[in-house]
Enzyme design. Structure first.
Site, short mmCIF file in Angstrom:
data_model
loop_
_atom_site.label_atom_id
_atom_site.label_comp_id
_atom_site.label_asym_id
_atom_site.label_seq_id
_atom_site.Cartn_x
_atom_site.Cartn_y
_atom_site.Cartn_z
NE ARG A 25 -7.15 8.96 5.93
CZ ARG A 25 -8.32 8.88 5.31
NH1 ARG A 25 -9.41 8.65 5.98
NH2 ARG A 25 -8.39 9.09 4.02
NE ARG A 29 -12.79 11.01 10.28
CZ ARG A 29 -13.47 10.52 9.25
NH1 ARG A 29 -14.70 10.90 9.04
NH2 ARG A 29 -12.91 9.65 8.45
NE ARG A 38 -13.18 16.93 10.52
CZ ARG A 38 -13.99 17.69 9.84
NH1 ARG A 38 -14.41 18.82 10.34
NH2 ARG A 38 -14.38 17.36 8.63
CG ASP A 75 -7.13 13.99 1.44
OD1 ASP A 75 -7.48 13.31 2.40
OD2 ASP A 75 -7.54 13.80 0.28
CE1 TYR A 152 -12.41 9.78 -3.42
CE2 TYR A 152 -10.27 9.01 -4.19
CZ TYR A 152 -11.33 8.92 -3.31
OH TYR A 152 -11.33 7.98 -2.32
O1 CP3 Z 1 -2.47 8.82 7.46
C1 CP3 Z 1 -2.45 9.94 8.00
O2 CP3 Z 1 -2.59 10.13 9.24
C2 CP3 Z 1 -2.11 11.15 7.13
C3 CP3 Z 1 -3.20 11.83 6.58
C4 CP3 Z 1 -4.03 11.29 5.44
C5 CP3 Z 1 -5.38 11.70 5.26
N1 CP3 Z 1 -5.80 11.24 4.05
C6 CP3 Z 1 -6.14 12.52 6.21
C7 CP3 Z 1 -7.60 12.50 6.15
C8 CP3 Z 1 -3.69 10.49 4.34
C9 CP3 Z 1 -2.39 9.73 4.06
C10 CP3 Z 1 -4.82 10.48 3.47
C11 CP3 Z 1 -4.83 9.78 2.17
C12 CP3 Z 1 -6.10 9.65 1.45
N2 CP3 Z 1 -7.10 10.58 1.30
C13 CP3 Z 1 -6.46 8.53 0.67
C14 CP3 Z 1 -5.58 7.31 0.46
C15 CP3 Z 1 -5.59 6.42 1.62
C16 CP3 Z 1 -6.85 5.68 1.83
O3 CP3 Z 1 -7.47 5.91 2.89
O4 CP3 Z 1 -7.21 4.88 0.95
C17 CP3 Z 1 -7.71 8.77 0.10
C18 CP3 Z 1 -8.50 7.82 -0.79
C19 CP3 Z 1 -8.10 10.07 0.49
C20 CP3 Z 1 -9.33 10.81 0.11
C21 CP3 Z 1 -10.17 11.09 1.27
N3 CP3 Z 1 -9.85 11.97 2.28
C22 CP3 Z 1 -11.43 10.52 1.57
C23 CP3 Z 1 -12.14 9.49 0.72
C24 CP3 Z 1 -11.84 11.09 2.77
C25 CP3 Z 1 -13.15 10.88 3.45
C26 CP3 Z 1 -13.24 9.55 4.06
C27 CP3 Z 1 -13.13 9.68 5.53
O5 CP3 Z 1 -12.32 8.97 6.12
O6 CP3 Z 1 -13.92 10.48 6.07
C28 CP3 Z 1 -10.82 11.95 3.23
C29 CP3 Z 1 -10.84 12.75 4.47
C30 CP3 Z 1 -9.70 12.63 5.39
N4 CP3 Z 1 -8.39 12.55 5.02
C31 CP3 Z 1 -9.78 12.62 6.82
C32 CP3 Z 1 -8.47 12.55 7.29
C33 CP3 Z 1 -8.00 12.59 8.74
C34 CP3 Z 1 -11.05 12.76 7.61
C35 CP3 Z 1 -11.39 14.21 7.60
C36 CP3 Z 1 -12.25 14.64 8.72
O7 CP3 Z 1 -11.69 15.03 9.77
O8 CP3 Z 1 -13.46 14.66 8.52
#
Ligand code: CP3
Length: 354
Positions: A25, A29, A38, A75, A152
């Protein structure tokens, strides 16, 4: 060019001058510049689906920090979105699907997405980003593990106890296997497409594998990741691309994971990296494992904890420094700078005698 990257060398357990670092990540954010874009562009999936924007966001952390790898901004839920389940991210609520997958009919109706017409935006983002950075930084492509993505699709959103999908696991395992099989087929093609578009390594995120009962992990999560690894390892165009497997809370399965043919295992902070190395370090590299909460501490404490991870891994290659899970939005980027400076200054002494 690709083989000279410090990150790629460490994945192959070849000598490096300094421990490479990137973190999960890293484009997210906690960065004010991410929040600004965003705000301007709007929805999260809209940003993922716009290759120019996704490329721009992928590059944001590289402009601030001296990182050894970029990970494509996307994602793990792009696959179920492309299968037509209707994905939405509500602010501060995480993902929601309009339709869930719970019956035989639901599974049978799921299409395998077309990597060009349905998911071409991801390959395009990889292509653009790889083109921008290929001379200085390797790019990681990724997908979720079939089990984690299935949680999911079945639950319809993030879950604490996974009771709906676990009900399926215990009462109709054949149905769950049929669903996992479809996600696996799509995921293997998806990673293949990302590699063909220029990804230098790929990672499979099994965020919820650690929620499974011991034998269930070996039946419902690991074999499907294995299938993806085998697919990539048998294709001439993908066989040399290193693969990282990350099962959160998967410390007890390291020996099993190491047998898949992956280049590296991602570990979270519940695992002692020294013990992990003695268990599987002869087979794979290790990626991890600072507790992301360390980054809430003051600089002296961050330095101490970062050094402790490096000390515990010890001398020699095969370590990629990372957090044990994604960075959280509350972290001050200055603290990330402290972490990276410490790795750059302190880690060369672990490599100089190679
Ligand atoms: O790592 C990185 O910088 C690359 C981008 C990346 C994102 N999601 C961006 C993201 C990666 C590798 C993921 C993987 C991901 N997505 C996983 C596996 C890794 C982990 O964290 O366990 C999972 C379970 C998801 C599913 C997902 N996406 C969830 C549960 C959420 C919401 C939770 C949260 O953090 O708000 C997301 C959203 C998400 N994916 C964001 C980002 C930057 C936040 C989105 C926003 O800007 O609101």
């Amino acid at each position: 060019m690709q083989s000279s990257f410090r990150f790629i060398k460490a994945l192959k357990r070849q000598p490096v001058d300094c421990t490479p670092v990137w973190f999960m990540r890293q484009a997210g954010r906690y960065l004010p510049e991410y929040r600004a874009i965003r705000e301007k562009v709007g929805g999260f999936m809209g940003m993922c689906k716009n290759p120019e924007i996704a490329c721009q966001i992928t590059l944001q952390p590289l402009k601030r920090f001296s990182l050894d790898a970029a990970i494509i901004f996307s994602d793990i839920l792009t696959i179920p979105d492309a299968m037509g389940l209707g994905l939405h991210f509500k602010t501060n609520e995480g993902p929601h699907f309009e339709r869930t997958v719970r019956t035989k009919q639901d599974v049978e109706n799921l299409p395998i997405p077309d990597m060009q017409s349905d998911l071409g935006y991801v390959s395009e983002a990889v292509r653009l980003t790889a083109h921008e950075i290929q001379h200085h930084t390797p790019l990681i492509g990724f997908c979720g593990s079939p089990w984690t993505v299935a949680t999911y699709m079945v639950e319809g959103k993030s879950s604490k106890h996974f009771s709906t999908i676990k009900n399926m696991l215990y009462s109709d395992p054949k149905l769950l296997h049929a669903l996992l099989k479809k996600i696996t087929t799509a995921s293997a093609l998806y990673l293949e497409a990302q590699i063909q578009a220029g990804a230098n390594a790929v990672m499979i995120f099994d965020s919820w594998g650690g929620a499974l009962e011991y034998n269930s992990y070996l039946q419902f999560s690991l074999p499907y990741m294995q299938e993806i690894v085998t697919h990539l390892k048998t294709k001439p165009s993908t066989k040399d691309t290193p693969i990282i497997l990350f099962t959160k809370n998967g410390g007890q399965y390291l020996e099993h994971i190491a047998q898949t043919g992956c280049a590296a295992i991602g570990i979270d902070w519940t695992v002692d990296i020294a013990q992990a190395r003695s268990r599987v370090g002869h087979l794979v590299a290790l990626q991890g494992n600072l507790d992301p909460c360390v980054l809430t501490a003051n600089p002296e404490n961050i330095v101490r904890e970062v050094k402790s991870v490096l000390d515990r891994y010890g001398k020699g290659s095969g370590h990629i420094f990372n957090l044990g899970h994604g960075i959280t939005p509350d972290i001050n980027p200055d603290n990330v700078q402290v972490m990276i400076d410490t790795i750059k200054q302190y880690s060369p002494s672990f490599h100089s005698k190679e």
